[in-house]
Design a protein around this motif. Sequence first.
Motif, PDB file in Angstrom:
ATOM      1  N   ARG A  21      11.299   9.907  11.514  1.00 24.88           N
ATOM      2  CA  ARG A  21      11.398   8.652  10.981  1.00 24.88           C
ATOM      3  C   ARG A  21      10.153   8.001  10.509  1.00 24.88           C
ATOM      4  N   LEU A  22       9.140   8.202  11.589  1.00 21.05           N
ATOM      5  CA  LEU A  22       7.833   7.492  11.105  1.00 21.05           C
ATOM      6  C   LEU A  22       7.059   8.315  10.109  1.00 21.05           C
ATOM      7  N   LEU A  23       7.378   9.679  10.081  1.00 20.72           N
ATOM      8  CA  LEU A  23       6.918  10.427   8.892  1.00 20.72           C
ATOM      9  C   LEU A  23       7.495   9.792   7.636  1.00 20.72           C
ATOM     10  N   GLU A  24       8.660   9.818   7.364  1.00 19.48           N
ATOM     11  CA  GLU A  24       9.518   9.082   6.264  1.00 19.48           C
ATOM     12  C   GLU A  24       8.904   8.039   5.851  1.00 19.48           C
ATOM     13  N   LEU A  25       8.718   6.995   6.797  1.00 20.37           N
ATOM     14  CA  LEU A  25       8.113   5.649   6.428  1.00 20.37           C
ATOM     15  C   LEU A  25       6.788   5.794   5.931  1.00 20.37           C
ATOM     16  N   LEU A  26       6.014   6.741   6.375  1.00 16.60           N
ATOM     17  CA  LEU A  26       4.371   6.817   5.783  1.00 16.60           C
ATOM     18  C   LEU A  26       4.335   7.661   4.849  1.00 16.60           C
ATOM     19  N   SER A  27       5.403   8.500   4.238  1.00 18.07           N
ATOM     20  CA  SER A  27       5.174   9.200   3.331  1.00 18.07           C
ATOM     21  C   SER A  27       5.889   8.592   2.242  1.00 18.07           C
ATOM     22  N   GLY A  28       6.858   7.640   2.172  1.00 17.27           N
ATOM     23  CA  GLY A  28       7.573   7.247   1.143  1.00 17.27           C
ATOM     24  C   GLY A  28       6.972   6.369   0.282  1.00 17.27           C
TER      25      GLY A  28
ATOM     26  N   MET B  14       0.869  -1.234  -0.052  1.00 16.34           N
ATOM     27  CA  MET B  14       0.131  -0.103   0.097  1.00 16.34           C
ATOM     28  C   MET B  14       0.702   1.154  -0.013  1.00 16.34           C
ATOM     29  N   THR B  15       0.709   2.042  -0.885  1.00 13.76           N
ATOM     30  CA  THR B  15       1.597   3.287  -1.281  1.00 13.76           C
ATOM     31  C   THR B  15       0.925   4.584  -0.641  1.00 13.76           C
ATOM     32  N   ALA B  16       1.651   5.362   0.060  1.00 17.03           N
ATOM     33  CA  ALA B  16       0.963   6.378   0.540  1.00 17.03           C
ATOM     34  C   ALA B  16       0.966   7.335  -0.697  1.00 17.03           C
ATOM     35  N   THR B  17      -0.347   8.420  -0.508  1.00 16.48           N
ATOM     36  CA  THR B  17      -0.555   9.442  -1.452  1.00 16.48           C
ATOM     37  C   THR B  17      -0.500  10.615  -0.864  1.00 16.48           C
ATOM     38  N   SER B  18      -0.550  11.860  -1.549  1.00 11.38           N
ATOM     39  CA  SER B  18      -0.350  13.188  -1.022  1.00 11.38           C
ATOM     40  C   SER B  18      -1.440  13.348  -0.282  1.00 11.38           C
ATOM     41  N   ALA B  19      -2.719  12.793  -0.565  1.00 10.89           N
ATOM     42  CA  ALA B  19      -4.066  13.164   0.252  1.00 10.89           C
ATOM     43  C   ALA B  19      -3.796  12.463   1.444  1.00 10.89           C
ATOM     44  N   SER B  20      -3.420  11.105   1.467  1.00 11.18           N
ATOM     45  CA  SER B  20      -3.166  10.512   3.099  1.00 11.18           C
ATOM     46  C   SER B  20      -2.222  10.944   3.605  1.00 11.18           C
ATOM     47  N   VAL B  21      -1.092  11.625   3.242  1.00 11.14           N
ATOM     48  CA  VAL B  21      -0.205  12.242   3.907  1.00 11.14           C
ATOM     49  C   VAL B  21      -0.602  13.359   4.755  1.00 11.14           C
TER      50      VAL B  21
ATOM     51  N   TRP C 120       4.630   0.247  13.273  1.00  8.34           N
ATOM     52  CA  TRP C 120       3.810   1.167  13.551  1.00  8.34           C
ATOM     53  C   TRP C 120       3.206   1.742  12.242  1.00  8.34           C
ATOM     54  N   ALA C 121       4.172   2.068  11.263  1.00  9.65           N
ATOM     55  CA  ALA C 121       3.930   2.360  10.047  1.00  9.65           C
ATOM     56  C   ALA C 121       3.101   1.555   9.442  1.00  9.65           C
ATOM     57  N   ASP C 122       3.274   0.344   9.590  1.00  8.05           N
ATOM     58  CA  ASP C 122       2.341  -0.933   8.907  1.00  8.05           C
ATOM     59  C   ASP C 122       0.973  -0.902   9.413  1.00  8.05           C
ATOM     60  N   ARG C 123       0.867  -0.397  10.750  1.00  8.64           N
ATOM     61  CA  ARG C 123      -0.521  -0.372  11.255  1.00  8.64           C
ATOM     62  C   ARG C 123      -1.376   0.802  11.005  1.00  8.64           C
ATOM     63  N   LEU C 124      -0.403   1.963  10.684  1.00  6.81           N
ATOM     64  CA  LEU C 124      -1.270   3.121  10.467  1.00  6.81           C
ATOM     65  C   LEU C 124      -1.556   3.236   8.964  1.00  6.81           C
ATOM     66  N   ARG C 125      -0.734   2.826   8.206  1.00  2.00           N
ATOM     67  CA  ARG C 125      -0.902   2.997   6.677  1.00  2.00           C
ATOM     68  C   ARG C 125      -2.230   2.892   6.102  1.00  2.00           C
ATOM     69  N   PRO C 126      -2.794   1.592   6.577  1.00  4.34           N
ATOM     70  CA  PRO C 126      -4.076   1.340   6.048  1.00  4.34           C
ATOM     71  C   PRO C 126      -5.228   2.321   6.441  1.00  4.34           C
ATOM     72  N   LEU C 127      -4.832   2.866   7.693  1.00  4.66           N
ATOM     73  CA  LEU C 127      -6.183   3.690   8.133  1.00  4.66           C
ATOM     74  C   LEU C 127      -5.954   5.147   7.226  1.00  4.66           C
TER      75      LEU C 127
END
Length: 220
Positions: free
Chosen positions: A213-220, A1-8, A181-188
């Motif tokens: 670092r968490l921001l990097e993981l969720l934004s990349g 699952m890839t982050a998008t600008s809307a999700s970030v 934590w990134a894996d848990r938050l990304r689907p939400l």
Amino acid sequence: MTATSASVARLYVGTSGWSYPSWKPAFYPADAKPVAFLEQYARHFRAVELNTTGYRLPAEEQFERWAAQTPPGFQFAPKLNAFRSTDVGTFEERVRRLGERLGPIRALIGYARDEGLLSLLLGSLDPELRIAFDFRHESWEGIKTELPPNAVLVDDLAADAPFRYVRLREPPYDESALQAWADRLRPLLADGVEIYAFFKHEEEPSAPQYAERLLELLSG
């Protein structure tokens, strides 16, 4: 699952407070003055827990100054401490001086279950405000189903509300822990949920390092 600008855009990661001289020079510049810490902090993060409101409610002008020191889109998460005989009406009036920078209110409740007092608290706050309940007594177990749509339990990722509120209180967080934590938050985030996540303050600047670092993981 890839982050998008809307999700970030729905992601608010930060720390519990910002006014820590011991974070120099690793996070704040060595020559930074305390009065400039918030402005410096807001260059890195879009949200912060405002814990001072749980101990002493600042004057309206202070909230206005805080708002003026942060860019559009920044969010403060003020603390409402039910241990104290807080005038909820005054609390709401003051924190609303943050304007569009007012994020969820964390309501700390340490006494045993009393649904009458809970109803009074909820009835005293505008239902448009977002509330993250931080219950500290085991008797509140099971209260989740009785909360209104604008309220969640702290750390409850399975809530039904359009936001979640996470307090990361168990450092240290190594790379694998942050990845988990990134894996848990990304689907939400992908489902349109707003995420507020705050790392515990420590004397060394580890909390902002974890947050970045968490921001990097969720934004990349």
